[in-house]
Design a protein around this motif. Structure first.
Motif, mmCIF file in Angstrom:
data_model
loop_
_atom_site.group_PDB
_atom_site.id
_atom_site.type_symbol
_atom_site.label_atom_id
_atom_site.label_comp_id
_atom_site.label_asym_id
_atom_site.label_seq_id
_atom_site.Cartn_x
_atom_site.Cartn_y
_atom_site.Cartn_z
ATOM 1 N N MET A 82 0.379 -1.241 -0.179
ATOM 2 C CA MET A 82 0.038 -0.098 -0.006
ATOM 3 C C MET A 82 0.737 1.426 -0.494
ATOM 4 S SD MET A 82 -3.215 -1.008 -0.410
ATOM 5 C CE MET A 82 -3.883 0.738 -0.153
ATOM 6 N N THR A 83 2.111 0.687 1.528
ATOM 7 C CA THR A 83 3.121 1.977 0.642
ATOM 8 C C THR A 83 4.023 3.101 -0.743
ATOM 9 O OG1 THR A 83 3.569 2.176 2.872
ATOM 10 C CG2 THR A 83 4.975 3.042 1.709
ATOM 11 N N TRP A 84 3.601 1.562 -1.505
ATOM 12 C CA TRP A 84 4.309 1.695 -2.708
ATOM 13 C C TRP A 84 3.018 1.866 -3.616
ATOM 14 C CZ3 TRP A 84 9.220 2.030 -4.614
ATOM 15 C CH2 TRP A 84 9.820 1.765 -4.005
ATOM 16 N N LEU A 85 1.370 1.592 -3.359
ATOM 17 C CA LEU A 85 0.653 2.090 -4.570
ATOM 18 C C LEU A 85 0.873 4.188 -4.304
ATOM 19 C CD1 LEU A 85 -1.930 -0.820 -4.079
ATOM 20 C CD2 LEU A 85 -0.610 0.919 -5.816
ATOM 21 N N ARG A 86 0.608 4.424 -2.575
ATOM 22 C CA ARG A 86 -0.271 5.208 -2.771
ATOM 23 C C ARG A 86 1.516 6.273 -3.889
ATOM 24 N NH1 ARG A 86 -0.563 4.505 2.446
ATOM 25 N NH2 ARG A 86 1.465 4.968 3.151
ATOM 26 N N ARG A 87 2.640 6.193 -3.554
ATOM 27 C CA ARG A 87 4.523 6.527 -4.457
ATOM 28 C C ARG A 87 3.440 6.215 -5.227
ATOM 29 N NH1 ARG A 87 8.849 4.053 -0.945
ATOM 30 N NH2 ARG A 87 8.407 5.224 0.670
ATOM 31 N N VAL A 88 2.952 5.234 -6.049
ATOM 32 C CA VAL A 88 3.429 4.939 -7.329
ATOM 33 C C VAL A 88 1.897 5.946 -8.213
ATOM 34 C CG1 VAL A 88 2.093 3.614 -9.215
ATOM 35 C CG2 VAL A 88 3.980 2.714 -7.797
ATOM 36 N N PHE A 89 0.606 6.036 -7.536
ATOM 37 C CA PHE A 89 -0.120 6.620 -7.791
ATOM 38 C C PHE A 89 -0.079 8.305 -7.933
ATOM 39 C CE2 PHE A 89 -3.240 3.113 -7.013
ATOM 40 C CZ PHE A 89 -3.644 2.706 -7.840
ATOM 41 N N ALA A 90 0.685 9.002 -6.559
ATOM 42 C CA ALA A 90 1.201 10.217 -6.291
ATOM 43 C C ALA A 90 1.623 10.703 -7.329
ATOM 44 C CB ALA A 90 1.433 10.470 -4.914
ATOM 45 N N GLY A 91 2.656 9.549 -7.766
ATOM 46 C CA GLY A 91 3.942 10.297 -8.748
ATOM 47 C C GLY A 91 3.332 10.253 -10.310
ATOM 48 N N SER A 92 2.257 9.323 -10.429
ATOM 49 C CA SER A 92 1.604 8.959 -11.680
ATOM 50 C C SER A 92 0.522 10.282 -11.825
ATOM 51 C CB SER A 92 0.331 8.231 -11.651
ATOM 52 O OG SER A 92 1.514 6.342 -12.209
ATOM 53 N N PHE A 93 -0.129 10.998 -10.765
ATOM 54 C CA PHE A 93 -0.898 12.012 -10.370
ATOM 55 C C PHE A 93 0.384 13.580 -11.173
ATOM 56 C CE2 PHE A 93 -4.106 10.109 -8.905
ATOM 57 C CZ PHE A 93 -5.498 10.161 -9.913
ATOM 58 N N ALA A 94 1.116 13.456 -10.205
ATOM 59 C CA ALA A 94 2.024 14.694 -10.483
ATOM 60 C C ALA A 94 3.296 14.434 -12.196
ATOM 61 C CB ALA A 94 3.230 14.231 -9.196
ATOM 62 N N ALA A 95 3.438 12.962 -12.406
ATOM 63 C CA ALA A 95 3.772 13.310 -13.661
ATOM 64 C C ALA A 95 2.763 13.685 -14.493
ATOM 65 C CB ALA A 95 4.164 11.878 -13.541
ATOM 66 N N LEU A 96 1.519 13.034 -14.372
ATOM 67 C CA LEU A 96 0.235 13.465 -15.992
ATOM 68 C C LEU A 96 0.041 15.861 -15.047
ATOM 69 C CD1 LEU A 96 -1.931 10.655 -15.244
ATOM 70 C CD2 LEU A 96 -0.911 11.828 -17.481
ATOM 71 N N GLY A 97 0.352 16.174 -13.932
ATOM 72 C CA GLY A 97 0.308 17.299 -14.270
ATOM 73 C C GLY A 97 1.597 18.299 -15.042
ATOM 74 N N LEU A 98 2.195 17.477 -14.776
ATOM 75 C CA LEU A 98 3.921 18.225 -15.027
ATOM 76 C C LEU A 98 3.601 18.620 -17.272
ATOM 77 C CD1 LEU A 98 6.562 17.205 -12.713
ATOM 78 C CD2 LEU A 98 5.348 19.110 -12.917
ATOM 79 N N LYS A 99 2.812 16.382 -17.053
ATOM 80 C CA LYS A 99 3.031 16.357 -19.075
ATOM 81 C C LYS A 99 1.853 17.189 -19.526
ATOM 82 C CE LYS A 99 2.205 13.060 -21.659
ATOM 83 N NZ LYS A 99 1.194 14.279 -22.986
ATOM 84 N N LEU A 100 1.015 17.766 -18.531
ATOM 85 C CA LEU A 100 -0.527 18.979 -18.765
ATOM 86 C C LEU A 100 0.974 20.269 -18.908
ATOM 87 C CD1 LEU A 100 -2.803 19.586 -19.612
ATOM 88 C CD2 LEU A 100 -3.829 19.659 -17.621
#
Length: 205
Positions: free
Chosen positions: A182-200
């Motif tokens: 679950m700790t890694w999942l939080r990091r993955v989802f948080a990183g994914s949202f942040a990466a999508l934000g930076l891409k946008l």
């Protein structure tokens, strides 16, 4: 209403596009892990409603306005970036309705509204409709065919997102039993949202 034949090429291309991980997929998966299958369905519903709204915008010609108005495009884009980064921070901190831990699911209205906001603040979606759908419309076709192709795309979006939710729900109990996972999942989802934000943030008209 007259019905038009939809090419297999269009359906296959639309399916691949819907299947590609993006904002909606990540939000649907995180909602399912946090609140179960029902939460995932409501999240997918919100994302699909946003897609319908974008389709209406594109059909009304407002996508062309976004394409020619850099100021409007930038305003919508950075609002979307800010919201994505807020989502990333909320998941990373495992906060409330943005948690991917086993919690009581957020109200349906809130899940739907978040899904709408996440996708409606991406100005690239109406531009995508304008660029993608006309490629499969024969010269001289009516607006009805454009509408059918667009609605077919939104229906496929919902089905694919619900499929993602079903997959997440299947392995949810096992994942929730592992604190490390679950700790890694939080990091993955948080990183994914942040990466999508930076891409946008780096997208141009």
């Amino acid at each position: 209403m007259e019905l038009f034949p939809v090419s297999l090429e269009y359906l296959l291309t639309a399916f691949i596009i819907c299947l590609s991980p993006g904002i909606g997929v990540i939000y649907t998966l995180s909602s399912t892990l946090g609140g179960g299958m029902r939460a995932g369905i409501w999240a997918a519903t919100g994302c699909t409603i946003a897609t319908v709204l974008h389709l209406i915008v594109a059909m009304a010609g407002l996508a062309a306005v976004l394409h020619t108005s850099a100021l409007l495009f930038q305003a919508i884009k950075f609002a979307g970036v800010a919201y994505l980064l807020w989502m990333a921070w909320g998941i990373l901190k495992d906060r409330g309705g943005l948690s991917v831990q086993a919690t009581e699911a957020a109200p349906a209205g809130k899940l739907i509204w978040r899904g709408i906001l996440l996708n409606i603040l991406n100005p690239k979606i109406p531009l995508f409709f304008v660029a993608f759908i006309p490629q499969f419309v024969p010269a001289g076709s009516s607006v009805g065919l454009l509408a059918e192709l667009g609605l077919g795309f939104t229906a496929m979006t919902f089905v694919v997102f619900v499929g993602y939710a079903a997959v997440a729900a299947t392995g949810r109990d096992r994942l929730l039993q592992s604190e490390r996972a679950m700790t890694w999942l939080r990091r993955v989802f948080a990183g994914s949202f942040a990466a999508l934000g930076l891409k946008l943030a780096t997208e141009k008209v």
